[in-house]
Design an enzyme around this catalytic site. Structure first.
Site: not given
Length: 357
Positions: A28, A246
């Site tokens: 998975k 930023y």
């Protein structure tokens, strides 16, 4: 992202040798970020015969890739709308509720065939699986199933909570004795390392097959198959006080050299690595400075020799020095999330695809 398929094979073999029963291949999360298709084919080539995915669409992809031989089961179960295709493609549902069991019973009556199914009995997680109070209603419906195994999932094997693990095994065993006879599937990766008394007949080691440490407070007994590198695309010299990134969350405390890497949170290198994480050039560390952007990350290379870092050089994000666990702990998550994110965001290359080591 460079994935060593032979390492995945060796991990699986090691786990299979730890049990007297069957070792299932849990693939998975796109093979925990390592590539479900390629990893499954590598595991099939060394004898894996039972594969479990989370979603039905992944099970269909597995069937196409692996052919008609191995058993393939869906941990989430199969919806009523998909049941006909599941039967056609020989996909085995995991039954997690009475509703799912009623659907299978109806299909069995309509087709006059018993439907192969894994039956999930919840023993502590309270997530998926039949509750103990469902057993009386479930028992007659199970006559419509060819029960592959009764399975449960450990709630706290990762925390080495042996008392709860043993209680869950006891609950599963008692309930299964009152139902049509079938094997038991119990241990996950961490459970495998807690002793055979907790294994059941089918173990389901997912993360450890893909190199994620199954031991909470010990060195990793498994091999890490993935190496993740990011290229340097620019080297800059900063003056004292110059900001980076930023919101200017980091300023150079003195003249510094930084390298800009072509990796960011869009590639799975999580934003929380900003001013916290590090990368490695050779054997030398460089801290992340400023915020991680979508596609770019800045690292301080001032302490490294000028010849060590240049445009085109490769920074280790995960590899021989930086472990899966370190990457995860830096951003306060688990290895599953960190590696799956990087696997989804980075281009993958595979080596040793034909290896049977």
């Amino acid at each position: 992202m460079l994935v060593d398929l032979a390492a995945i094979q060796r991990n699986f073999r090691k786990l299979a040798q730890m049990t007297s029963g069957t070792c299932a291949a849990i693939v998975k999360g796109d093979g925990y970020g390592h590539g479900m298709r390629e990893a499954s084919q590598a595991l099939q080539s060394i004898g894996a015969q039972l594969f479990l995915s989370a979603r039905f669409e992944d099970a269909l992809a597995l069937r196409a890739d692996l052919g008609p031989g191995p058993r393939i089961a869906v941990l989430d179960g199969v919806s009523p709308a998909d049941m006909a295709e599941a039967r056609e493609r020989d996909i085995i549902p995991v039954v997690n509720s009475l509703e799912q069991l009623h659907v299978i019973s109806a299909v069995a009556k309509r087709t006059a065939q018993r439907i192969p199914a894994f039956i999930h009995l919840d023993t502590a997680m309270n997530r998926l699986g039949l509750a103990s109070e469902d057993d009386e209603c479930a028992e007659p419906l199970l006559a419509s199933c060819s029960v592959q195994a009764y399975m449960t999932h450990f709630a706290s094997a990762d925390d080495v909570d042996l008392d709860l693990c043993r209680l869950q095994v006891s609950r599963l065993t008692k309930r299964a004795k009152l139902l049509p006879r079938a094997p038991l599937s119990v241990a996950n990766s961490c459970g495998v390392f807690l002793g055979r008394e907790l294994h059941g007949d089918i173990i389901r080691p997912g993360k450890s097959t893909f190199g994620i440490n199954p031991l909470a407070d010990a060195d990793n007994p498994m091999e890490q198959p993935a190496t993740i590198l990011a290229p340097v695309i620019q080297v800059r010299t900063l003056k004292k006080g110059d900001p980076v990134g930023y919101s200017c969350t980091w300023h150079a405390p003195e003249p510094r050299r930084i390298a800009i890497l072509a990796i960011g949170y869009g590639n799975g290198f999580m934003r929380d690595n900003g001013n916290r994480g590090s990368v490695v050039f050779g054997c030398l560390r460089a801290p992340v400075v400023g915020r991680v952007s979508m596609d770019l990350t800045a690292v301080d290379i001032s302490a490294l020799p000028e010849t060590a870092v240049h445009v085109g050089a490769a920074a280790e994000i995960v590899g021989g020095t930086i472990t899966y666990r370190e990457v995860a702990e830096t951003v306060a998550t688990n290895e599953h999330e960190a590696i799956i994110a990087l696997g989804r965001g980075c281009k993958r290359f595979f080596v040793n695809g034909g290896a049977h080591a």
